[in-house]
Write an enzyme that holds these catalytic residues in place. Structure first.
Site, short mmCIF file in Angstrom:
data_model
loop_
_atom_site.label_atom_id
_atom_site.label_comp_id
_atom_site.label_asym_id
_atom_site.label_seq_id
_atom_site.Cartn_x
_atom_site.Cartn_y
_atom_site.Cartn_z
N ASP A 172 38.23 102.41 96.30
CA ASP A 172 39.18 101.58 95.69
C ASP A 172 39.74 100.82 96.60
O ASP A 172 41.16 100.63 96.63
CB ASP A 172 40.32 102.40 94.74
CG ASP A 172 39.71 103.01 93.80
OD1 ASP A 172 38.72 102.82 93.33
OD2 ASP A 172 40.11 104.36 93.42
N ASP A 193 33.86 101.83 94.02
CA ASP A 193 34.75 100.85 93.34
C ASP A 193 35.54 100.24 94.17
O ASP A 193 36.81 99.96 93.84
CB ASP A 193 35.49 101.82 92.07
CG ASP A 193 34.64 102.57 91.12
OD1 ASP A 193 33.48 102.16 90.91
OD2 ASP A 193 34.80 103.63 90.98
#
Length: 353
Positions: A172, A193
């Site tokens: 992230d 991600d």
């Protein structure tokens, strides 16, 4: 690495309104332009200049102290120039301090670093809540490591632009949260991600580098309904990596991501996209590719629920001009006011002149 000597504000910044007709777009643009005109500073050529220098030869030694000097409900452009160095700070640009620019001189030499993990909303090294923000020539790094979520940059303000920045973490890395955003010549690195969120964003000429050794995802876009005009477009970008990675997986059921005219190395797995172990999302996501090239761009083995876009299908995702992006990017300031210790007092002095 992303870098490049590109002038801040030199490009049109896009508010990506996906999948709505031209007449609707025109109405939205006119409304947005009117709102921006009513609140934006009148003089776009002049900015207050604040220097941050860790040696003590500037106005402040810390970046957060310079941001704190900007008054609430600021109505002037403020450029915070950051001298080369490594700044170990956890920084927040509050929502009530718009029109702030953080500018290094070279991303590899102007580094904002912190180490924090856990919640994606609490862990960022740099959080931007303010509108009309610009970040330029900075490295923004979360050095927490590989054991969990650790956001380097969270962007939750509207009309934010980043030029020549390096955004580094593992999971992230970039929380591209909400608002309309533009990234150009940026280097973004992570494994899982590492570009996530529900903003409407255009990435141009950016370098995406995957640290995933086995099937991590580059994107996790969070669009949750067909009525949301959000999504990520990557245009003329470069994808590299060390192992194998997916182009994206759906954090939201209506996740929307486009890759256009982008080089894809062999790091991209043949199927291209992952459904995050939820087959129902295969019928609601919008994942498209247009004129990409390189060993990872072969679409012959892509999942059947992704799309190879035609020129007409790709066009709405690639143009800036149809949404009036010029209304919220301005020319680079050419005149600067000297910071005298208080932005508030400086502004009041100008009003009395």
């Amino acid at each position: 690495m992303g870098g490049g000597g590109i002038s801040i504000y030199a490009h049109c910044l896009i508010i990506i309104l996906f999948g709505i007709g031209f007449s609707s777009v025109s109405l939205v643009v006119m409304a947005a332009a009117a709102a921006a005109a009513s609140s934006a500073p009148i003089d776009t050529s002049t900015a207050i200049l604040i220097w941050v220098d860790p040696s003590g030869n500037g106005d402040f030694k810390k970046i957060q102290d310079a941001i704190d000097a900007v008054p609430s409900n600021n109505s002037e452009f403020v450029v915070i120039k950051i001298k080369p160095g490594t700044y170990r700070e956890k920084i927040v640009v509050p929502a009530n301090k718009p029109y702030v620019t953080l500018s290094g001189t070279k991303a590899s030499e102007t580094i904002i670093a912190w180490s924090d993990g856990g919640d994606i909303f609490d862990s960022p090294t740099l959080t931007v809540f303010a509108s009309d923000f610009v970040g330029q020539f900075l490295t923004i790094q979360n050095s927490f490591g590989t054991t969990g979520r650790a956001v380097a940059l969270r962007v939750s303000g509207d009309r934010a632009a980043f030029y020549g920045c390096r955004i580094l973490s593992y999971q992230d890395s970039l929380l591209d949260d909400t608002g309309n955003h533009y990234y150009r010549n940026c280097y973004i690195e992570g494994a899982t991600d590492f570009i996530c969120g529900n903003a409407a964003s255009l990435y141009e000429s950016c370098h995406l580098h995957s640290l995933s050794t086995l099937n991590g995802a580059i994107t996790a876009q969070h669009r949750g309904s067909p009525s949301e005009n959000t999504g990520f477009t990557f245009s003329a970008c470069n994808i590299t990596g060390v192992g194998h990675a997916f182009l994206g997986r759906p954090w939201g059921a209506y996740s929307r991501v486009i890759f256009a005219q982008t080089y894809m190395s062999s790091v991209i797995v043949p199927q291209g996209w992952d459904d995050w172990q939820d087959p129902k999302r295969q019928s609601t996501v919008y994942y498209g590719e247009y004129k990409c090239y390189g060993p990872g761009a072969d679409t012959s083995k892509r999942v059947q629920w992704s799309q190879s876009l035609s020129e007409d299908e790709a066009a709405p995702f690639l143009t800036k001009h149809m949404i009036g992006g010029t209304t919220w990017l301005r020319p680079a300031p050419t005149h600067f006011k000297r910071f005298t210790g208080s932005v508030t007092s400086l502004m009041k002095a100008d009003e009395n002149d």
